[in-house]
Design a protein around this motif. Structure first.
Motif, short mmCIF file in Angstrom:
data_model
loop_
_atom_site.label_atom_id
_atom_site.label_comp_id
_atom_site.label_asym_id
_atom_site.label_seq_id
_atom_site.Cartn_x
_atom_site.Cartn_y
_atom_site.Cartn_z
N TYR A 120 0.82 -1.21 0.00
CA TYR A 120 0.00 0.00 0.00
C TYR A 120 0.86 1.27 0.00
O TYR A 120 0.40 2.34 0.39
CB TYR A 120 -0.93 -0.01 1.22
N ALA A 199 -10.86 5.08 4.44
CA ALA A 199 -10.87 3.72 3.91
C ALA A 199 -9.83 2.84 4.60
O ALA A 199 -10.12 1.69 4.97
CB ALA A 199 -10.63 3.76 2.40
N LEU A 200 -8.65 3.36 4.80
CA LEU A 200 -7.59 2.57 5.41
C LEU A 200 -7.82 2.38 6.91
O LEU A 200 -7.52 1.32 7.46
CB LEU A 200 -6.23 3.23 5.17
N ALA A 203 -10.20 -0.47 6.96
CA ALA A 203 -9.71 -1.71 6.37
C ALA A 203 -8.59 -2.37 7.17
O ALA A 203 -8.57 -3.61 7.31
CB ALA A 203 -9.22 -1.46 4.95
N ILE A 207 -8.10 -6.31 8.30
CA ILE A 207 -7.07 -7.16 7.72
C ILE A 207 -6.27 -7.86 8.83
O ILE A 207 -5.89 -9.03 8.69
CB ILE A 207 -6.14 -6.34 6.80
N ASP A 213 -9.62 -11.31 4.11
CA ASP A 213 -10.86 -10.55 3.94
C ASP A 213 -10.76 -9.73 2.64
O ASP A 213 -10.11 -8.68 2.60
CB ASP A 213 -11.07 -9.63 5.15
N GLU A 215 -12.94 -7.95 0.93
CA GLU A 215 -13.52 -6.62 0.95
C GLU A 215 -12.59 -5.63 1.65
O GLU A 215 -12.39 -4.50 1.18
CB GLU A 215 -14.88 -6.63 1.65
N ALA A 216 -11.99 -6.06 2.77
CA ALA A 216 -11.04 -5.19 3.47
C ALA A 216 -9.82 -4.93 2.60
O ALA A 216 -9.30 -3.80 2.55
CB ALA A 216 -10.63 -5.82 4.80
N ARG A 217 -9.34 -5.96 1.92
CA ARG A 217 -8.18 -5.79 1.03
C ARG A 217 -8.52 -4.82 -0.11
O ARG A 217 -7.69 -3.99 -0.51
CB ARG A 217 -7.77 -7.14 0.44
N THR A 218 -9.72 -4.91 -0.63
CA THR A 218 -10.14 -4.00 -1.69
C THR A 218 -10.20 -2.57 -1.19
O THR A 218 -9.72 -1.63 -1.85
CB THR A 218 -11.50 -4.43 -2.26
N GLN A 219 -10.78 -2.37 -0.01
CA GLN A 219 -10.86 -1.04 0.58
C GLN A 219 -9.46 -0.48 0.85
O GLN A 219 -9.20 0.71 0.62
CB GLN A 219 -11.65 -1.10 1.89
N ALA A 220 -8.56 -1.33 1.33
CA ALA A 220 -7.21 -0.87 1.63
C ALA A 220 -6.47 -0.45 0.37
O ALA A 220 -5.78 0.59 0.35
CB ALA A 220 -6.43 -1.97 2.35
#
Length: 361
Positions: A120, A199-200, A203, A207, A213, A215-220
């Motif tokens: 990230y 978002a982070l 997320a 994580i 997860d 969805e969490a990975r996508t948000q991150a």
């Protein structure tokens, strides 16, 4: 109230989703390249070779020697391999270390870059290169190092260890935080910054609980993209200066250093940047920006003290001296004694000074 501002939209093509790594060959062709040199760290060489196989006839070789802080000697070694291979494009697979190497090669040779981040870090969205030579890290800002294309593939982040996800994510948050009070901030960048932090902040704890997860990975990854855009469009201030000093002069790990220093840099600037602090509080749902960040970091279970990641106590004086020697622009004047105190608190892992205390000081 919105005043005058300048906003430069950076010309980067972004491909975001799951399974998007499969588009790498098409994206190299879109750049008009004929031979691509794949860049990785030693730890990700196997992934780099698999990517190379997927490039087919476009694969011109691999250099797997990227390392943190982009040492000049590593860049020279990679440049030699690139010249020998006849590559007219680099594909950087990895985190900030690999992206930095790709940028350094682009600066020296003019080749196009395709970046495929697996962390990230956000460097892939910036026209900024930090390089280390003779123990000092310096930065250059030029469109010559801005990648042409970035592929974000959520699936590539599923194997990123939870602790590294946390520190890499806070590193991204730091980009957005400083964009909120940078000299060249703008309403557009501030919108991206607040959303990226939000978002982070949602997320990363998810994580830590479940690294798989999706969805969490996508948000991150979405948050990291926004935070990288912020760093690319606005300048840097005290936080990044301190991290460049600590990384370049003491060889501290990049993401962990950003994670530890951020709450203290925010506390230092709190009284001088009230609108930025309000945005951070909103994004975190916290009563205090600096301590909200500190609490978030504590909850992630990662190091909170520079002493934990190898910073010698007798190095604080030298770090403070370097930090004030050529300071970046900052909303609060850079004062050597105050910087020394900030570093001492960060070294010990103490909580940052609250906004209330900062305003009273």
């Amino acid at each position: 109230m919105i005043g005058s501002f300048v906003y430069d939209a950076l010309p980067v093509r972004v491909v975001f989703g799951r399974g998007t790594l499969s588009a790498a060959a098409a994206e190299v062709e879109r750049l008009g390249a004929k031979r691509a040199l794949v860049l990785t760290t030693p730890q990700q060489e196997a992934e780099g070779r698999r990517l190379g196989a997927g490039l087919g006839g476009l694969f011109g070789g691999i250099y797997a020697g990227a390392t943190m802080h982009t040492p000049a000697d590593v860049t020279e070694a990679a440049l030699s391999i690139m010249t020998e291979s006849g590559a007219d494009c680099v594909v950087s697979l990895g985190g900030g270390s690999t992206t930095g190497l790709g940028k350094a090669l682009a600066l020296r040779s003019g080749v196009d870059q395709l970046c495929i981040p697996t962390t990230y870090a956000g460097s892939e969205m910036t026209p900024i290169l930090g390089e280390t030579r003779d123990g000092l890290k310096t930065t250059v800002r030029t469109l010559d190092v801005l990648p042409e294309t970035v592929i974000y593939d959520v699936d590539l982040t599923l194997t990123l260890p939870a602790a590294l996800s946390a520190t890499s994510g806070i590193n991204a948050v730091a980009h957005a935080v400083e964009a909120l009070y940078a000299q060249d901030r703008s309403p557009i960048v501030s919108l991206m910054a607040e959303e990226g932090i939000r978002a982070l902040a949602v997320a990363l704890p998810a994580i830590i609980r479940d690294p798989q997860d999706v969805e969490a990975r996508t948000q991150a990854l979405y948050g990291a993209w926004l935070c990288g855009c912020c760093l690319g469009s606005a300048g840097m201030a005290l936080h990044h200066k301190l991290c460049h000093v600590l990384g370049g002069s003491f060889n501290l790990p990049h993401a962990e250093t950003h994670t530890i220093v951020l709450p203290h840099a925010v506390a230092y600037n709190a009284a001088a940047a009230p609108e930025a602090m309000a945005a951070i509080r909103r994004a975190l749902g916290a009563a205090d920006a600096a301590n909200g960040l500190f609490d978030l970091i504590c909850g992630l279970g990662v190091p909170q003290a520079l002493a934990e990641i190898g910073m010698p106590g007798d190095g604080i004086d030298r770090a403070a001296d370097i930090a004030v020697e050529k300071p970046y622009w900052n909303p609060r004047p850079i004062e050597r004694d105050a910087i020394h105190a900030l570093l001492a608190r960060a070294h010990a892992g103490e909580p940052p000074l609250s906004e209330t205390v900062s305003k009273a000081a």
